[in-house]
Design a protein around this motif. Sequence first.
Motif, PDB file in Angstrom:
ATOM      1  N   TYR B 143       0.877  -1.170   0.000  1.00  0.00           N
ATOM      2  CA  TYR B 143       0.000   0.000   0.000  1.00  0.00           C
ATOM      3  C   TYR B 143       0.916   1.222   0.000  1.00  0.00           C
ATOM      4  CZ  TYR B 143      -3.976  -2.950   1.307  1.00  0.00           C
ATOM      5  OH  TYR B 143      -4.968  -3.885   1.334  1.00  0.00           O
ATOM      6  N   ARG B 155     -12.741   3.313  -6.299  1.00  0.00           N
ATOM      7  CA  ARG B 155     -12.526   1.939  -6.787  1.00  0.00           C
ATOM      8  C   ARG B 155     -13.555   1.600  -7.868  1.00  0.00           C
ATOM      9  NH1 ARG B 155     -10.283   0.249  -0.901  1.00  0.00           N
ATOM     10  NH2 ARG B 155      -9.344   2.268  -0.979  1.00  0.00           N
ATOM     11  N   ALA B 169      -2.069  -0.018  -9.688  1.00  0.00           N
ATOM     12  CA  ALA B 169      -3.466   0.386  -9.636  1.00  0.00           C
ATOM     13  C   ALA B 169      -3.679   1.480  -8.601  1.00  0.00           C
ATOM     14  CB  ALA B 169      -4.337  -0.827  -9.302  1.00  0.00           C
ATOM     15  N   ILE B 170      -4.782   2.212  -8.788  1.00  0.00           N
ATOM     16  CA  ILE B 170      -5.160   3.277  -7.862  1.00  0.00           C
ATOM     17  C   ILE B 170      -6.460   2.887  -7.175  1.00  0.00           C
ATOM     18  CG2 ILE B 170      -5.925   5.685  -7.676  1.00  0.00           C
ATOM     19  CD1 ILE B 170      -4.124   6.328 -10.070  1.00  0.00           C
ATOM     20  N   GLY B 171      -6.481   3.032  -5.845  1.00  0.00           N
ATOM     21  CA  GLY B 171      -7.698   2.793  -5.070  1.00  0.00           C
ATOM     22  C   GLY B 171      -7.859   3.940  -4.093  1.00  0.00           C
ATOM     23  N   THR B 175      -2.060   4.004  -3.993  1.00  0.00           N
ATOM     24  CA  THR B 175      -1.725   3.218  -5.163  1.00  0.00           C
ATOM     25  C   THR B 175      -1.025   1.953  -4.676  1.00  0.00           C
ATOM     26  OG1 THR B 175      -0.765   3.348  -7.393  1.00  0.00           O
ATOM     27  CG2 THR B 175       0.463   4.398  -5.639  1.00  0.00           C
ATOM     28  N   TRP B 186      -9.309  -2.198  -7.597  1.00  0.00           N
ATOM     29  CA  TRP B 186      -8.623  -0.937  -7.865  1.00  0.00           C
ATOM     30  C   TRP B 186      -8.540  -0.710  -9.377  1.00  0.00           C
ATOM     31  CZ3 TRP B 186      -4.059   0.278  -3.977  1.00  0.00           C
ATOM     32  CH2 TRP B 186      -4.564   0.210  -2.679  1.00  0.00           C
ATOM     33  N   GLN B 187      -8.344   0.565  -9.751  1.00  0.00           N
ATOM     34  CA  GLN B 187      -8.263   0.964 -11.172  1.00  0.00           C
ATOM     35  C   GLN B 187      -6.849   0.694 -11.678  1.00  0.00           C
ATOM     36  OE1 GLN B 187     -10.977   2.175 -12.661  1.00  0.00           O
ATOM     37  NE2 GLN B 187     -12.224   3.259 -11.126  1.00  0.00           N
TER      38      GLN B 187
END
Lengths: 324, 231
Positions: B143, B155, B169-171, B175, B186-187
């Motif tokens: 994280y 998300r 990924a980004i949440g 990231t 996550w994206q």
Amino acid sequence: MSVTVIRPGLLSSLQDAGRPGHAALGVGRAGAMDLPAWQLANALVGNRRGEAALECTLAGPGLRFGQAAVIALTGAAIAARVGSQAIPPWTTCLLPAGSVLQLGGMSRGCRSYLAVRGGFDVPPLLGSRSSDLHARIGRALQAGDVLPVGAAAPLRALPARQNVRVLGWGPDPQPWFDFARRPLALLHGSHWAALDSASQRQLYGGHFTLSKDSNRTASRLDGHALHLAEPLELVSEAVLPGTLQLPPSGQPIVLQAEAPVTGGYPRIGQLAAVDLPRLAQLRPGDTVCFRETGMDEALARLAAHRQRLTRMLDAIAQRLETGA
Amino acid sequence: MESPTRFEALAEDALLLRFGDRIDIELNARVQAAAARLRRLPRVECVPAYASVLLRFDPRDWPGDGGPHRQLQAAAGAALAEAGDAVAAARELVIPVCYGGEYGPDLAEVAACCGLDEAAVSALHAAADYRVAMLGFAPGFPYLLGLDPRLVVPRRSDPRQRVSAGSVAIGGSQTGIYPEALPGGWQVIGRTPLRLFDLAAETPALLAAGDRVRFRAIDADAFRQLAARPG
């Protein structure tokens, strides 16, 4: 020496005491769900180094033994036979080479342990042979798997013969495998006080049912939904086996052996360590209820439990040693 | 030295030290500094998270008045109060990432959500200086704190059944990097060819809590070359 898996059973996996000490890497402990039952199974075959045993869930596997083997079954009451001969649990048995051990359903309890003298000798990962299905370390048994067994001297009490032999004595499973519906002891968790008062009463006075979605990661409890008096904004922090979390659904979850190492749900309780194996032996649909406990009582019960277990393990080792 | 705001006896074998109650890069830096000192306690496992450190121990190792938690609390307090700089300088790691395309299936959506173009999202993501707040979710999953506030996106409404190994990924405001193929919400904006977790390695996790991390944008050819390298 090796054991071939003919059919895997519902969910069977190799387990030992797990891999503590790696939570900072994101790796949980895993290990046997009922550690005392696992220890006693190993003791009954004379294993003393925390060897891996097979944890079976609700319905056991079919196994072929390449060579003669000394085995023991503990934990849940599982049907077991070689050919037409029933294999009793909680004692030491010798199976001749070529035996096919058919493990069936469990009349009581949820998890039984099959130890073999020498231990299942798969390569250890981070110091443990436990499968951690949640972390994708190791996996459940599949048909056709060949499980190596470690070398061990023959057992004096049970020299090899052409037929199945049963030692006929073993520990009384009662203290370790207690089917009475006594409530499980639960410590208050960090966010216990944030529950509304009806939920506080429900947690300690009400009944829950073990959900069929329960697994080695968590025991999920169905029943009256619990609610916080006010919503909490929490940041993830370390969680443990035995941690009782409250997700937004209101149905609490008790984390189990394959607990993730961190979690962000409210932490409303912590199961007393000695009661964690009792929860692990409940079956989907069984009733779960809790009673309040404090840290002093939990520590005292843990110390007494360890003493009793050590005495029991020593007595088994001595009796196997002398061949009595 | 930062003192915990609260000690909490979680379980027979667990004591939690809270340093605060929010996700914040400075607070987490203090948590990491405390964890480095607490690791000196013998036979105690130390698990840092955003704002807390968990200590796991065998209660039999901490006999004495008031019970094991009080004994360990005193020892932890003493370890935190010790003079001197216990903390080695944080490691700095550079993670190559191929942004967008097949490796970053959500980059376009993230860009649209942020009102930026894809190149700007990649550039902002690669320009920041990150800290590993903790590992969790899966073995070796870091994280990371330090995401540019312009890239904060919710998300996915429908989590993926399978996010590829190495996905960056980004949440929310964080990231992270998926160490292996996992379900996830996550994206996903890119992918690294580096292996984040390898059980066979002497140090299984590439990253540790407290590490500094930067991302370096690479193209698909460089990704394939790096991915083909052994180890």
